[in-house]
Design an enzyme around this catalytic site. Structure first.
Site, PDB file in Angstrom:
ATOM      1  N   ASP A 325      57.771   8.027  28.581  1.00 35.73           N
ATOM      2  CA  ASP A 325      57.539   7.059  27.876  1.00 35.73           C
ATOM      3  C   ASP A 325      56.844   5.766  28.662  1.00 35.73           C
ATOM      4  OD1 ASP A 325      59.626   5.069  25.168  1.00 35.73           O
ATOM      5  OD2 ASP A 325      57.584   5.216  25.673  1.00 35.73           O
ATOM      6  N   GLU A 522      60.979  -2.745  18.966  1.00 34.93           N
ATOM      7  CA  GLU A 522      61.727  -2.391  20.160  1.00 34.93           C
ATOM      8  C   GLU A 522      62.548  -3.408  20.804  1.00 34.93           C
ATOM      9  OE1 GLU A 522      59.582   0.456  22.332  1.00 34.93           O
ATOM     10  OE2 GLU A 522      57.631  -0.674  22.025  1.00 34.93           O
TER      11      GLU A 522
HETATM   12  C1  GLC Z   1      56.860   2.329  23.287  1.00 37.25           C
HETATM   13  C2  GLC Z   1      57.995   3.072  22.869  1.00 37.25           C
HETATM   14  C3  GLC Z   1      57.599   4.431  21.994  1.00 37.25           C
HETATM   15  C4  GLC Z   1      56.170   4.645  21.838  1.00 37.25           C
HETATM   16  C5  GLC Z   1      55.351   4.397  23.096  1.00 37.25           C
HETATM   17  C6  GLC Z   1      53.899   4.305  22.889  1.00 37.25           C
HETATM   18  O1  GLC Z   1      57.421   1.576  24.353  1.00 37.25           O
HETATM   19  O2  GLC Z   1      59.312   3.383  23.377  1.00 37.25           O
HETATM   20  O3  GLC Z   1      58.549   4.772  21.193  1.00 37.25           O
HETATM   21  O4  GLC Z   1      55.751   5.956  21.295  1.00 37.25           O
HETATM   22  O5  GLC Z   1      55.856   3.371  23.801  1.00 37.25           O
HETATM   23  O6  GLC Z   1      53.285   3.158  22.244  1.00 37.25           O
END
Ligand code: GLC
Length: 606
Positions: A325, A522
């Site tokens: 991630d 987030e």
């Molecule tokens: C973000 C998230 C994840 C997402 C990724 C791409 O920080 O934690 O859930 O899919 O980055 O956007």
């Protein structure tokens, strides 16, 4: 003399031979960044033949790839990090993503289609023409794209407990994504949300492992299943493992409280609560799994060989690829080189850097050259990635065309979204059966921050990463508009966000106050006490004083602490984050449909 002469000549020849061999070995182990593949742009090769098995095609393709071409498949770049679109070709980049809101300059479906097509053309200009995997967070519909259907966020779908509905929502989302040429969705979120103070709570199906597993499975099937033998759109269960159980206040990021935090539960609990949804997803065809940025017992998940290789790959037999991630790999330690080596050796196959691709490539080349990463590990990761690319039909499916764009936000999808909205509404309180409301009331007054605000209805990951607070950038129906469209023409409907209504002599038959949270995503949504704003509480008091009965509609991504305020509220509805189709709230508010939603997450006090 002669003997000496020949003796020295022989030694010279041997030395030259040894030096040449050493040079060859060095070049092989240290190929130039842009080592040239001599067999470029050929056609009718086995890997290009859809009648062959995927294994045969992957084997043929890998046998033609240079180390540089293989390395390019292991990096996932945010599209705005590209210095030049031609870097896709030059560095053999294999995967791009749109971070939240990262779209074309003009946010239209056609502009999205053209943008993706340009990226794919650059990928097909590489020597072997390996198509890009392009990923996006279409977690409640193709939410980055203006005009797309915005479905309820997963917390609301969790309240429906309806696998068939979730499958249909996922299918509709896949159809709108595929219309823009995007075939990789960073969804479903299989986290089990145990702490409502976490900003990502609304991205989950709730706190009940069995419900999360059931709906996550339905989502995956709806997203991937199609009739042509390839995945409609690749689903991507996330965030392996333990997301939703981070301890409050343990985030590595000083700006957050829970996101990127530490999970302390023991392995038995980790397996019982958090592994089950992934087990079911893998058994039903999950081919990409995203590792979260959390730590478990102090070790960052991207650095944990036990969970990634021993459990996920070996014990569960996961044969797809593991993607890290956002920047999570580089949080393992200060040295990016060491972090990368540790993550890939732990089991990460593709790294969402998501920025510096040249640095990634140079580090990986160095690690291969000096043996910190074995070539076998490189080949293992690339084989997994290419296998999934072939399964997704990227090598074979025709390009999306503008004619297909009409499916985006179409009436059928919006009707489905409306069905999902009404099935997600949870009736928390209904004193003296004030609900359902009459459509022929004399006067209805409406107030609250979320009554006439599509952005608040939709929440994060809509048009922008953090969502938007207003009625621009989303097409849909607000709850206020839906109420107006539902009641009789003789009903007097008045709206004022702050609840300031004229001091008329008569009380309104009913006051409806739609309140809740500002959009967030987030870590920006991590908060110690999820509750209502002073403005919303003030609006409620004003409307209460001017109405015979009062109905409170909560538009939020999680339970809110309202116990101290709710005593005199006649009815309370948890609407969650319903998305673009506010009509679904009116459907149950006025009794055209019954309330069927149940709490997907523990709501301590209301
Ligand atoms: C973000 C998230 C994840 C997402 C990724 C791409 O920080 O934690 O859930 O899919 O980055 O956007």
């Amino acid at each position: 003399m002669h003997l000496n002469f020949y003796h020295s000549k022989l030694i010279t020849i041997i030395i030259i031979a040894l030096l040449s061999m050493a040079a060859l070995i060095f070049i092989f182990l240290n190929p130039p960044a842009n080592e040239k593949n001599n067999n470029c742009h050929q056609i009718n090769l086995p890997y290009q033949n859809p009648t062959l098995s995927i294994d045969q095609r992957v084997t043929d393709l890998m046998n033609r790839m240079t180390v540089a071409e293989k390395i390019g498949q292991m990096v996932l770049i945010e599209k705005n990090s590209l210095h030049d679109i031609n870097d896709i070709t030059q560095y053999n980049l294999g995967a791009l993503l749109s971070g939240g809101g990262a779209g074309p300059t003009q946010d239209t479906p056609l502009a999205w289609l053209k943008m993706i097509s340009e990226f794919q053309s650059a990928a097909k200009n590489t020597c072997l023409g390996i198509p890009l995997l392009y990923g996006i967070d279409a977690i409640h519909g193709h939410g980055n794209v203006l005009g797309a259907t915005i479905f309820p966020h997963s917390i609301g779908l969790g309240a429906t407990r309806d696998a068939d509905l979730v499958k249909r929502v996922a299918k509709a989302t896949a159809e709108e994504m595929a219309a823009t040429g995007i075939y990789w969705n960073f969804a479903p979120n299989l986290d089990v949300a145990k702490d409502i103070r976490w900003g990502k709570t609304y991205e989950t199906f709730g706190s009940d492992t069995a419900n999360v597993a059931k709906l996550g499975l339905a989502y995956l099937e709806g997203m991937q299943n199609s009739s042509d033998g390839y995945f409609k759109v690749l689903a991507n269960p996330k965030h392996f493992i333990g997301g939703g159980n981070m301890e409050y206040g343990t985030s590595r990021n000083p700006q957050f409280k829970v996101e990127e935090g530490n999970i302390t539960i023991n392995e038995k609990t980790l397996r019982q609560v958090h592994l089950v949804p992934f087990q079911k997803a893998i058994a039903s065809g999950a081919r990409v799994i995203m590792v979260g940025t959390a730590s478990w017992q102090g070790k960052i998940n991207s650095d944990n060989y036990h969970i990634l290789t021993e459990i996920l790959k070996n014990e569960l037999g996961f044969s797809g690829f593991i993607v890290s991630d956002w920047y999570g790999v580089y949080q393992i330690e200060t040295s990016k080189y060491n972090s990368l080596v540790r993550a890939i050796n732990a089991g990460i196959d593709m790294v969402m850097t998501p920025f510096e691709y040249q640095e990634f490539i140079a580090n990986l080349q160095e690690a291969l050259a000096n043996g910190d990463i074995a070539e076998e590990r490189l080949n293992g990761a690339v084989k997994r990635i290419l296998t999934v690319k072939f399964e997704t039909g990227l090598f074979d499916r025709p390009e999306a065309t503008p004619e297909g764009l009409s499916i985006i936000g179409n009436a059928t999808h919006r009707e489905l979204a409306r069905e999902a909205v009404r099935k997600s509404q949870v009736l928390l309180k209904n004193k003296n059966s004030v609900l359902p409301l009459s459509k022929s009331a004399n006067t209805i007054i409406i107030a609250g921050s979320s009554a006439d605000n599509l952005g608040r209805q939709a929440g994060g990951w809509t048009t922008e990463w953090q969502g938007i607070d207003g009625n621009y950038g989303i097409s849909g129906t607000t709850i206020f508009e839906a109420i107006k469209d539902t009641v009789s023409n003789d009903t007097d409907v008045e709206y004022n966000q702050q609840g300031d209504f004229s001091d008329g002599s008569k009380l309104a038959d009913v006051g409806i106050v739609v309140v809740g949270e500002k959009p967030y995503a987030e870590g920006w949504g991590d908060i110690a006490n999820p509750s209502l704003s002073p403005e919303d509480l003030s609006a409620i008091e004003k409307v209460k004083a001017k109405s015979k009965k009062i109905v409170i509609i909560l538009v939020s991504g999680r339970p809110l602490n309202i116990k101290e305020y709710s005593k005199n509220w006649d009815a309370i509805i948890a609407a969650w984050l319903p998305g673009s189709e506010g009509q679904g709230v009116a459907d149950v508010l006025f009794g055209d449909f019954s309330f069927t939603g149940t709490l997907p997450i523990v709501w301590e006090r209301y």
